[in-house]
Write a protein that holds these residues in place. Structure first.
Motif, PDB file in Angstrom:
ATOM      1  N   VAL A 123      -4.263   5.562   0.423  1.00  0.00           N
ATOM      2  CA  VAL A 123      -2.852   5.255   0.161  1.00  0.00           C
ATOM      3  C   VAL A 123      -2.027   6.540   0.179  1.00  0.00           C
ATOM      4  CG1 VAL A 123      -1.217   4.343  -1.526  1.00  0.00           C
ATOM      5  CG2 VAL A 123      -3.399   3.186  -1.154  1.00  0.00           C
ATOM      6  N   ILE A 160      -9.224   0.519   1.608  1.00  0.00           N
ATOM      7  CA  ILE A 160      -7.941   1.030   1.130  1.00  0.00           C
ATOM      8  C   ILE A 160      -8.118   1.603  -0.279  1.00  0.00           C
ATOM      9  CG2 ILE A 160      -5.526   0.483   0.657  1.00  0.00           C
ATOM     10  CD1 ILE A 160      -5.706  -1.710   2.736  1.00  0.00           C
ATOM     11  N   VAL A 216       0.886  -1.165   0.000  1.00  0.00           N
ATOM     12  CA  VAL A 216       0.000   0.000   0.000  1.00  0.00           C
ATOM     13  C   VAL A 216       0.922   1.212   0.000  1.00  0.00           C
ATOM     14  CG1 VAL A 216      -1.727   1.299   1.294  1.00  0.00           C
ATOM     15  CG2 VAL A 216      -1.860  -1.187   1.203  1.00  0.00           C
ATOM     16  N   ALA A 256       0.378  -3.947   3.800  1.00  0.00           N
ATOM     17  CA  ALA A 256      -0.867  -4.068   4.549  1.00  0.00           C
ATOM     18  C   ALA A 256      -1.069  -5.500   5.018  1.00  0.00           C
ATOM     19  CB  ALA A 256      -2.048  -3.633   3.679  1.00  0.00           C
TER      20      ALA A 256
END
Length: 237
Positions: free
Chosen positions: A158, A153, A136, A141
């Motif tokens: 990010v 996400i 990420v 992650a």
């Protein structure tokens, strides 16, 4: 070897130990005063220690820590783009040594998924129930539910995680909190910036819905109108 040599060595080691203890105590006292002043300037609460607070979480930085106590605890709330959020800042101390300063920002809802974003230089977490989701940004992650984590996400998240800084080993979502682990010597100015960054992540994970946003806009407009009425010079006939 003569006895006096052993005696001299023992004295030297004892003096060195006392000096190190005095230095550590002085640094600890300085951090305590600095944190206390910062809390006072922000109108936040301050506590010397709290043994219960660290037990609220068990992932991220705290997963590898057995027990521990929160020291120099600052508690309050701060404004983010989506409104006011509750925050904690404290040193996590284990075995008499502070390993990190933890920053926690509260979301409005609790999440079942745990998301941990680790620097690649940190050893892979050994927590049970965590799966590697993948990179990420510059972090990796580890999550408990792959599908739920993928929904959280987003590209914006990010980008926000990249802004946290490479001195923060891990940022993680647990229950209704977004937390980050900063170096134990982090200054109040560094912690202010980190609070803003973690607050931005909380806003992205836990956005305000349109109805609530409109209520905030209406409230802000009402306050502005009241301020204008109060501070407008009175007209004279």
């Amino acid at each position: 070897m003569p006895t006096w040599v052993w005696f001299t060595a023992a004295v030297v080691f004892a003096m060195a130990g006392v000096a190190l203890l005095a230095t550590d105590t002085a640094q600890r006292s300085a951090r305590n005063r600095e944190r206390r002043r910062w809390a006072a300037l922000r109108g936040w609460q301050f506590a010397e220690s709290d043994q219960v607070l660290p037990t609220r979480w068990s992932h991220g930085f705290l997963a590898a820590q057995s027990g521990g106590v929160a020291r120099d605890v600052v508690a309050g709330s701060t404004f983010t783009a989506d409104g006011r959020r509750q925050v904690y800042v404290f040193d996590h101390e284990s075995g008499g040594k502070a390993g990190a300063v933890l920053v926690a920002v509260r979301c409005r809802q609790q999440y079942e998924v745990v998301v941990e974003l680790w620097l690649p230089s940190v050893p892979v977490p050994q927590e049970s129930g965590l799966d590697l989701l993948g990179p990420v940004g510059s972090r990796y992650a580890f999550v408990t539910q792959l599908s739920a984590a993928r929904q959280l996400i987003t590209p914006d998240l990010v980008e926000a995680a990249e802004e946290v800084g490479d001195d923060v080993t891990v940022v993680w979502l647990e229950k209704e909190w977004v937390l980050a682990a900063a170096p134990s010597n982090a200054s109040p100015s560094r912690l202010e910036r980190l609070l803003r960054d973690v607050g931005e992540i909380a806003d992205l994970i836990d956005p305000v819905d349109e109805e609530e946003r409109e209520q905030q806009r209406t409230h802000a407009l009402t306050v502005d109108q009241e301020d204008e009425r109060i501070f407008r010079p009175s007209s004279q006939s």
